[in-house]
Enzyme design. Structure first.
Site, PDB file in Angstrom:
ATOM      1  N   CYS A 118      12.601 -31.555  -8.500  1.00 28.70           N
ATOM      2  CA  CYS A 118      12.477 -32.836  -9.193  1.00 28.70           C
ATOM      3  C   CYS A 118      11.825 -33.927  -8.347  1.00 28.70           C
ATOM      4  O   CYS A 118      11.390 -34.949  -8.883  1.00 28.70           O
ATOM      5  CB  CYS A 118      13.842 -33.296  -9.683  1.00 28.70           C
ATOM      6  SG  CYS A 118      14.599 -32.174 -10.889  1.00 28.70           S
ATOM      7  N   HIS A 246      13.467 -40.794 -11.022  1.00 21.64           N
ATOM      8  CA  HIS A 246      13.468 -39.497 -11.682  1.00 21.64           C
ATOM      9  C   HIS A 246      14.479 -39.519 -12.821  1.00 21.64           C
ATOM     10  O   HIS A 246      15.621 -39.935 -12.646  1.00 21.64           O
ATOM     11  CB  HIS A 246      13.811 -38.396 -10.676  1.00 21.64           C
ATOM     12  CG  HIS A 246      14.208 -37.113 -11.316  1.00 21.64           C
ATOM     13  ND1 HIS A 246      13.432 -36.480 -12.260  1.00 21.64           N
ATOM     14  CD2 HIS A 246      15.309 -36.328 -11.154  1.00 21.64           C
ATOM     15  CE1 HIS A 246      14.027 -35.372 -12.649  1.00 21.64           C
ATOM     16  NE2 HIS A 246      15.177 -35.264 -12.000  1.00 21.64           N
ATOM     17  N   ASN A 276      15.332 -34.383 -18.978  1.00 20.61           N
ATOM     18  CA  ASN A 276      14.939 -34.209 -17.577  1.00 20.61           C
ATOM     19  C   ASN A 276      13.774 -33.232 -17.523  1.00 20.61           C
ATOM     20  O   ASN A 276      13.940 -32.040 -17.803  1.00 20.61           O
ATOM     21  CB  ASN A 276      16.136 -33.685 -16.781  1.00 20.61           C
ATOM     22  CG  ASN A 276      15.841 -33.488 -15.305  1.00 20.61           C
ATOM     23  OD1 ASN A 276      14.699 -33.408 -14.885  1.00 20.61           O
ATOM     24  ND2 ASN A 276      16.885 -33.392 -14.503  1.00 20.61           N
TER      25      ASN A 276
END
Length: 330
Positions: A118, A246, A276
């Site tokens: 990520c 993020h 996500n």
């Protein structure tokens, strides 16, 4: 680790592109086969829906569409470098980036993948920006592209509710630190002792994640990294016009913003609509913020991510006023 250039030459964001699959999977859709509900998912994650790619779609398809859109946004047709940040490459070998470059007609451009889960987009932005600052190349495409639907167990409530597919890209060109859009500095870090918190275990197909433990690690790591990179460019936390974290979990974003002392209107959050998307989440969030007029030319932005590895990183930049272009798989 910080990567601030030692001269005035730096990378400047000149284009922004995205690509999201057409299929939308809502929380109610998931509740039909998981022991969950829209209310349970939304309260804990902030997610209401996510995009899932059709069978046969490759990560390179999403990446190429987003990169092509970024070139269109920048009013360019070529660049010297393509970096693809991804956890879900088309195959283990070779890398996905050369295929993306070829799809864009960029035969001869340098191209490679970067794996930092990520945190991948921030890491890739740091690498490409540093190469431009050093004069190794004059322009670059930095792409975050993910097909997490291929590594998420559809029966695992802890991950199936969170992740989605998508890609985002920025086009960078050589400029100066006074230019709107200048990428000013980066802060990167890792802790391999936490590698098992977010991982596809050896010999297994699906991602496993220990969410509570990730939360405990992510909030201080993202906060400290954001503060370090802001300090390195002479900003106080209150000078940050937009915090683009993020998009892992709305609680993480709010907790980091609270520690930074930032009001909610300076926090960019599009997790409700896309979930996500790992390495793709920050460029997708940037595009959403630009579309919603949440960021404007000259604004001071801090991008911050945390992911498997464990890895984390932040970037400080000013915004160029670039308008995003949204690509399609069609």
């Amino acid at each position: 680790m910080r990567t601030q250039p030692t001269n005035d030459r730096c990378a400047v964001v000149t284009g922004l592109g995205t690509c999201l699959p057409d299929r939308i999977v809502t929380n109610d859709d998931l509740a039909r086969h998981l022991d969950t509900s829209h209310a349970w998912i939304h309260e804990r994650t902030g997610i209401a829906r996510r995009r899932i790619a059709a069978p046969g779609t490759a990560t390179s398809d999403l990446a190429a569409a987003a990169a092509r859109a970024a070139l269109t946004s920048a009013e360019r047709t070529a660049c010297d470098l393509v970096v693809v940040a991804t956890t879900t490459p088309d195959q283990a070998c070779p890398a996905t980036a050369p295929r993306v470059a070829s799809a864009l007609g960029l035969t001869g451009a340098a191209a490679f993948d970067l794996a930092a889960v990520c945190s991948g987009f921030v890491y890739a932005l740091s690498v490409a920006s540093s190469m431009i600052s050093a004069g190794t190349c004059r322009s670059a495409l930095v792409v975050g592209a993910e097909l997490y639907s291929t590594i998420v167990d559809p029966g695992d409530r802890s991950t199936a509710i969170i992740f989605g597919d998508g890609a985002g890209a920025v086009h960078l060109e050589q400029g100066s630190r006074s230019d709107p859009g200048a990428v000013l500095d980066h802060d990167l870090g890792s802790d391999g002792d936490g590698r098992d918190l977010i991982a596809v275990p050896r010999g297994e197909r699906y991602l496993r994640m220990r969410g509570r433990e990730v939360y405990v690690q992510a909030v201080p790591a993202m906060t400290d990294s954001a503060l370090r990179v802001a300090k390195s460019v002479g900003w106080q936390a209150g000078d940050i016009d937009a915090f683009v974290g993020h998009q892992a979990n709305i609680r993480i974003l709010r907790s980091v913003a609270k520690r930074l002392g930032l009001p909610e209107d300076r926090v960019v959050a599009n997790i409700e609509d896309v979930g996500n998307t790992a390495a793709a989440s920050i460029p997708l969030a940037l595009a959403w913020a630009a579309d919603q007029h949440r960021i404007k030319r000259g604004d001071r932005l801090v991008l911050t991510a945390f992911g498997g590895g464990l890895t984390w990183g932040s970037s400080a930049l000013t915004w160029s006023g670039t308008r995003p272009v949204h690509g399609s798989l069609r």
